[in-house]
Design an enzyme around this catalytic site. Structure first.
Site, PDB file in Angstrom:
ATOM      1  CB  VAL A 118      -0.904   0.059   1.253  1.00  0.00           C
ATOM      2  CG1 VAL A 118      -1.819   1.277   1.185  1.00  0.00           C
ATOM      3  CG2 VAL A 118      -1.722  -1.205   1.387  1.00  0.00           C
ATOM      4  CE  LYS A 190      -1.653   0.466  -4.503  1.00  0.00           C
ATOM      5  NZ  LYS A 190      -1.176   1.485  -5.449  1.00  0.00           N
TER       6      LYS A 190
END
Ligand SMILES: NC(=O)c1ccc[n+]([C@@H]2O[C@H](COP(=O)([O-])OP(=O)(O)OC[C@H]3O[C@@H](n4cnc5c(N)ncnc54)[C@H](OP(=O)(O)O)[C@@H]3O)[C@@H](O)[C@H]2O)c1
Length: 407
Positions: A118, A190
């Site tokens: 992420v 994400k």
């Protein structure tokens, strides 16, 4: 006494894998000075090189940089079952099979780390799992896709969407098939991972409402600039009325918001909580060496035996009808009382107008306004009725606006 080696097995030797192998060699001595163990590559697996079992047998920890779901998922599960710590940069895998992987890590008493999955090099996973583990996170806003942020930055400079996308592809920032990025799906995966970490509730991609940037008009950005607004693709994960909402959509921000100044292929994440007010982290969102650096940080954490807790998830309900301020753009024939009629319909649905600007005269005028917060369902009903007014060309274009500025 020389430090003992720490054997690292590497799955995948592509853009990130080869950068990781190089960085590991460069930094091994410094890490040894820090931790007392010298991380050393003990085996590599690609489509044409090595065997998984050999890499597993010789390693204390496996780094997965293959990507995709299979065989990456099975390799990670097998490695954890064999008592190996694992690190991955694979957002798709953590988003779609996170609970299975977290369960396996707990069951086998090993660490599963995924900082690079992420926001590239921005250390948001570690901050949520460690620094803010005791804070009650209320909301996260993130620019978590560098490709779309680059395209929007180009459009703010006046480029059309096709030209901005072509430039991103020319610079290697966008892939030949950019659909996962420009549709918002990559950012949604994400945000699902961040929501799981922040709120301790399982969040799958299907739980995230997302909208991309393909249908944005450069003129929206020009009109909005006059109202002091800049456009970003923002992911939001927040607690609402005992539940949560996770979503990704193009969003206007005022200049005082920490995400407003993030331009080019960068990522940034803002975390809000009563205890901390707001913190923002930003940095490069991708790139082989940058992503490899985040993987290396995970490796140091594992060697230092810092725990990365992912307690069992507690489901929370999803809230879908979320209030927000909105930007509205409508084509109108400039008639007496046109503005009053539009404002009246908005007012009947509970929306008041914060700012308004009119461009042009006669039959081809543009009316651009920003409302105060209104629920999305009421806004949609109001815009449907506005679109039916005889002097309005079509249903107004709408884009969400974040009002906070943290100045
Ligand atoms: N690139 C970035 O900037 C970036 C940023 C953040 C996260 N990530 C993530 O990092 C991971 C790796 O990305 P990447 O860009 O480095 O990918 P990549 O360049 O396509 O490299 C993939 C590597 O995995 C190997 N591989 C593929 N299938 C395999 C299989 N079935 N068995 C064994 N090896 C296999 C490939 O082998 P061959 O060499 O034989 O083809 C190649 O070495 C992905 O999860 C991605 O989402 C990448």
């Amino acid at each position: 006494m020389s430090p003992s080696p720490y054997n690292v097995g590497l799955l995948g030797l592509g853009t990130v894998g080869s950068a990781f192998a190089k960085l590991l060699e460069e930094r091994s001595e410094a890490i040894a000075a820090l931790t007392g163990r010298a991380p050393t590559l003990c085996g590599v697996l690609t489509t044409s090189r090595g065997s998984f079992q050999d890499v597993l047998d010789s390693s204390e920890l496996l780094v997965e940089l293959i990507g995709g779901i299979e065989p990456a998922r099975q390799y990670l599960l097998d490695a954890m079952q064999a008592g190996r710590h694992v690190i991955t940069a694979n957002k798709q895998l953590v988003c779609e099979h996170g609970e299975e992987l977290f369960d396996a890590a707990r069951q086998h008493g090993v660490q599963l780390r995924f900082e690079a999955a992420v926001a590239g090099v921005v250390p948001v996973v570690r901050v949520l799992q460690e620094s803010l583990a005791g804070a009650h996170v209320e909301r996260i806003h993130g620019i978590v896709n560098g490709t779309t942020n680059f395209i929007l930055s180009e459009m703010e400079r006046g480029a059309s969407y096709p030209d901005a996308l072509a430039e991103a592809q020319r610079q290697g920032i966008a892939e030949a098939d950019p659909s996962a990025d420009v549709s918002g799906r990559d950012a949604a995966a994400k945000m699902a991972i961040l929501a799981r970490l922040a709120f301790g509730t399982p969040v799958a991609l299907k739980d995230v409402r997302y909208e991309g940037i393909e249908h944005l008009h450069a003129d929206d950005m020009q009109y909005a600039r006059e109202l002091g607004l800049g456009l970003k693709l923002v992911g939001t994960a927040e607690r609402l009325n005992g539940g949560i909402s996770v979503r990704v959509h193009p969003t206007f921000l005022y200049g005082g918001h920490p995400l407003a100044s993030i331009s080019g292929p960068f990522n940034a994440v803002t975390v809000e909580s009563d205890a901390i007010t707001e913190i923002t982290m930003s940095g490069p969102g991708a790139g082989g060496r940058q992503t490899a650096s985040a993987v290396l940080g995970d490796l140091v954490s594992v060697i230092c035996e810092r725990a990365a807790p992912a307690p069992p998830a507690q489901p929370l309900p999803l809230v879908s009808d979320v209030s927000s301020a909105f930007y509205l753009h409508m084509e109108v024939a400039d008639r007496p009382r046109a503005l009053a009629a539009v404002a009246g319909l908005l007012g009947e649905h509970g929306a008041s107008i914060k700012s308004v600007s009119q461009r042009g005269l006669g039959e081809n005028a543009r009316l651009v306004m920003v409302t105060h917060p209104i629920s999305e369902s009421r806004l949609r009903e109001a815009t449907r009725l506005i679109g039916e007014l005889e002097f309005v060309g079509s249903v107004p274009r709408t884009i969400r606006v974040i009002e906070e500025e943290f100045l």
